[in-house]
Motif scaffolding. Structure first.
Motif, PDB file in Angstrom:
ATOM      1  N   UNK A   2       0.842  -1.196   0.000  1.00 16.73           N
ATOM      2  CA  UNK A   2       0.000   0.000   0.000  1.00 16.73           C
ATOM      3  C   UNK A   2       0.879   1.249   0.000  1.00 16.73           C
ATOM      4  N   UNK A   3       0.515   2.221  -0.808  1.00 15.09           N
ATOM      5  CA  UNK A   3       1.348   3.408  -1.002  1.00 15.09           C
ATOM      6  C   UNK A   3       1.000   4.485   0.026  1.00 15.09           C
ATOM      7  N   UNK A   4       1.364   4.221   1.298  1.00 20.01           N
ATOM      8  CA  UNK A   4       1.058   5.147   2.382  1.00 20.01           C
ATOM      9  C   UNK A   4       2.029   6.324   2.388  1.00 20.01           C
ATOM     10  N   UNK A   5       1.629   7.446   2.981  1.00 19.65           N
ATOM     11  CA  UNK A   5       2.599   8.512   3.251  1.00 19.65           C
ATOM     12  C   UNK A   5       3.668   8.009   4.226  1.00 19.65           C
ATOM     13  N   UNK A   6       4.867   8.575   4.101  1.00 17.67           N
ATOM     14  CA  UNK A   6       5.989   8.138   4.938  1.00 17.67           C
ATOM     15  C   UNK A   6       5.657   8.272   6.421  1.00 17.67           C
ATOM     16  N   UNK A   7       5.032   9.362   6.821  1.00 17.84           N
ATOM     17  CA  UNK A   7       4.685   9.549   8.225  1.00 17.84           C
ATOM     18  C   UNK A   7       3.791   8.421   8.732  1.00 17.84           C
ATOM     19  N   UNK A   8       2.837   7.988   7.931  1.00 20.46           N
ATOM     20  CA  UNK A   8       1.940   6.907   8.336  1.00 20.46           C
ATOM     21  C   UNK A   8       2.696   5.586   8.488  1.00 20.46           C
ATOM     22  N   UNK A   9       3.673   5.356   7.616  1.00 21.11           N
ATOM     23  CA  UNK A   9       4.474   4.135   7.717  1.00 21.11           C
ATOM     24  C   UNK A   9       5.253   4.119   9.029  1.00 21.11           C
ATOM     25  N   UNK A  10       5.853   5.252   9.376  1.00 21.66           N
ATOM     26  CA  UNK A  10       6.606   5.335  10.628  1.00 21.66           C
ATOM     27  C   UNK A  10       5.685   5.141  11.823  1.00 21.66           C
ATOM     28  N   UNK A  11       4.495   5.749  11.776  1.00 22.13           N
ATOM     29  CA  UNK A  11       3.553   5.634  12.892  1.00 22.13           C
ATOM     30  C   UNK A  11       3.049   4.212  13.106  1.00 22.13           C
ATOM     31  N   UNK A  12       3.180   3.341  12.100  1.00 21.81           N
ATOM     32  CA  UNK A  12       2.804   1.939  12.282  1.00 21.81           C
ATOM     33  C   UNK A  12       3.588   1.302  13.432  1.00 21.81           C
ATOM     34  N   UNK A  13       4.783   1.822  13.691  1.00 16.90           N
ATOM     35  CA  UNK A  13       5.570   1.289  14.791  1.00 16.90           C
ATOM     36  C   UNK A  13       5.003   1.595  16.164  1.00 16.90           C
ATOM     37  N   UNK A  14       4.023   2.471  16.234  1.00 13.97           N
ATOM     38  CA  UNK A  14       3.406   2.818  17.519  1.00 13.97           C
ATOM     39  C   UNK A  14       2.241   1.899  17.879  1.00 13.97           C
ATOM     40  N   UNK A  15       1.949   0.902  17.036  1.00 17.45           N
ATOM     41  CA  UNK A  15       0.740   0.097  17.260  1.00 17.45           C
ATOM     42  C   UNK A  15       0.712  -0.609  18.612  1.00 17.45           C
ATOM     43  N   UNK A  16       1.847  -1.005  19.233  1.00 15.68           N
ATOM     44  CA  UNK A  16       1.722  -1.662  20.548  1.00 15.68           C
ATOM     45  C   UNK A  16       1.157  -0.742  21.624  1.00 15.68           C
ATOM     46  N   UNK A  17       1.224   0.581  21.401  1.00 16.59           N
ATOM     47  CA  UNK A  17       0.830   1.540  22.415  1.00 16.59           C
ATOM     48  C   UNK A  17      -0.537   2.169  22.147  1.00 16.59           C
ATOM     49  N   UNK A  18      -1.094   1.913  20.983  1.00 15.08           N
ATOM     50  CA  UNK A  18      -2.377   2.514  20.610  1.00 15.08           C
ATOM     51  C   UNK A  18      -3.494   1.514  20.917  1.00 15.08           C
ATOM     52  N   UNK A  19      -4.461   1.939  21.702  1.00 17.29           N
ATOM     53  CA  UNK A  19      -5.547   1.046  22.072  1.00 17.29           C
ATOM     54  C   UNK A  19      -6.454   0.762  20.882  1.00 17.29           C
ATOM     55  N   UNK A  20      -7.168  -0.321  20.978  1.00 16.98           N
ATOM     56  CA  UNK A  20      -8.070  -0.732  19.905  1.00 16.98           C
ATOM     57  C   UNK A  20      -9.104   0.354  19.621  1.00 16.98           C
ATOM     58  N   UNK A  21      -9.327   0.596  18.326  1.00 17.49           N
ATOM     59  CA  UNK A  21     -10.285   1.585  17.829  1.00 17.49           C
ATOM     60  C   UNK A  21      -9.834   3.034  18.087  1.00 17.49           C
ATOM     61  N   UNK A  22      -8.574   3.205  18.508  1.00 20.24           N
ATOM     62  CA  UNK A  22      -8.045   4.547  18.675  1.00 20.24           C
ATOM     63  C   UNK A  22      -7.005   4.834  17.594  1.00 20.24           C
ATOM     64  N   UNK A  23      -6.694   6.103  17.397  1.00 19.16           N
ATOM     65  CA  UNK A  23      -5.655   6.495  16.449  1.00 19.16           C
ATOM     66  C   UNK A  23      -4.494   7.130  17.212  1.00 19.16           C
ATOM     67  N   UNK A  24      -3.387   7.337  16.496  1.00 20.01           N
ATOM     68  CA  UNK A  24      -2.204   7.911  17.125  1.00 20.01           C
ATOM     69  C   UNK A  24      -2.496   9.336  17.592  1.00 20.01           C
ATOM     70  N   UNK A  25      -1.940   9.670  18.757  1.00 17.97           N
ATOM     71  CA  UNK A  25      -2.138  11.008  19.305  1.00 17.97           C
ATOM     72  C   UNK A  25      -0.930  11.899  19.077  1.00 17.97           C
TER      73      UNK A  25
END
Length: 266
Positions: free
Chosen positions: A95-118
């Protein structure tokens, strides 16, 4: 079974086979916090398999890997992702995501279900991208940038996991010398902050320059390990790679420098 908690990560007698091919043969290692470990060896020696076993991307048929005394095979995925970050060889993404979104994927262990990055997650991402020299690419699409730039983006994604252990599989393979030095300098800085860095590397001289401890593999077994002066000797390099080297001592804080000896034409 209790493990020695003085070690950040411990590999205990692991064996990995693919069919009849025994790729790792009873590997045992103890790795301390705040050190830079380099895994070396020719193609097919088991370097990537060892790294994947540490990250639980592969399950050994025998033995186990422990992080701070806990068996990674018994950890939940989210908990393991807070302990170990891993950069794999392939940086392809469908998937051709923006670079910032790709980096933010690394935050998934800290983001609760159904929430987005803060805002905090985005600040952590910005810091990691500046460290990896990709902040200027934040709005670009991941498949629009070069392979070397993509490599640094995925290093930033590993950094935002904020783990104590970072596994890097050939992190400098697609980079020019300037960016190789930048990434290895960054890895060295992370060890000073108490992180354990474990990297598969091919360049013996860069490994000698940057790593505190080298692990030399051949045919799925450890041939030698220790400080660069102990591992990068003429005898060991010749035995592992089949190439006679010329070893120059006393360079880069008394670390060895390897020059291959050109075969004479007949």
């Amino acid at each position: 079974m209790g493990q020695d908690k003085a070690y950040s990560i411990e590999v205990r007698d692991i064996e990995v086979s693919f069919g009849s091919l025994n790729v790792l043969k009873g590997i045992s290692l103890k790795m301390e916090r705040g050190r830079f470990y380099g895994i070396l060896g020719p193609n097919g020696s088991g370097k990537t398999t060892l790294l994947k076993s540490m990250a639980r991307a592969l399950r050994p048929q025998k033995g186990a890997v422990y992080v701070n005394g806990e068996n990674v095979g018994r950890m939940k995925s989210r908990e393991l992702s807070k302990r170990i970050a891993c950069l794999h060889q392939s940086t392809d993404i469908t998937c051709d995501y923006p670079v910032m979104d790709v980096v933010l994927m690394g935050r998934y262990p800290y983001v609760k279900r159904f929430q987005t990055e803060g805002e905090k997650d985005r600040e952590i991402a910005k810091k990691a991208m500046i460290a990896s020299n990709v902040w200027h690419l934040k709005d670009r699409r991941i498949n629009e940038i070069s392979g070397g730039e993509r490599q640094r983006v995925f290093i930033a994604r590993a950094l935002v996991q904020e783990t104590d252990i970072v596994l890097l599989d050939e992190p400098i393979s697609h980079l020019d010398i300037q960016h190789q030095i930048e990434i290895l300098d960054l890895a060295g800085t992370m060890t000073q902050e108490g992180k354990t860095i474990i990297a598969v590397l091919h360049d013996l001289n860069l490994a000698s320059m940057y790593c505190d401890h080298l692990i030399m593999l051949k045919d799925g077994a450890i041939v030698a390990q220790g400080e660069p002066q102990k591992v990068l000797t003429e005898e060991i390099v010749k035995r592992v790679y089949g190439v006679k080297p010329f070893v120059i001592d006393g360079m880069n804080d008394n670390r060895p420098y390897i020059l291959p000896v050109k075969k004479q034409r007949i």
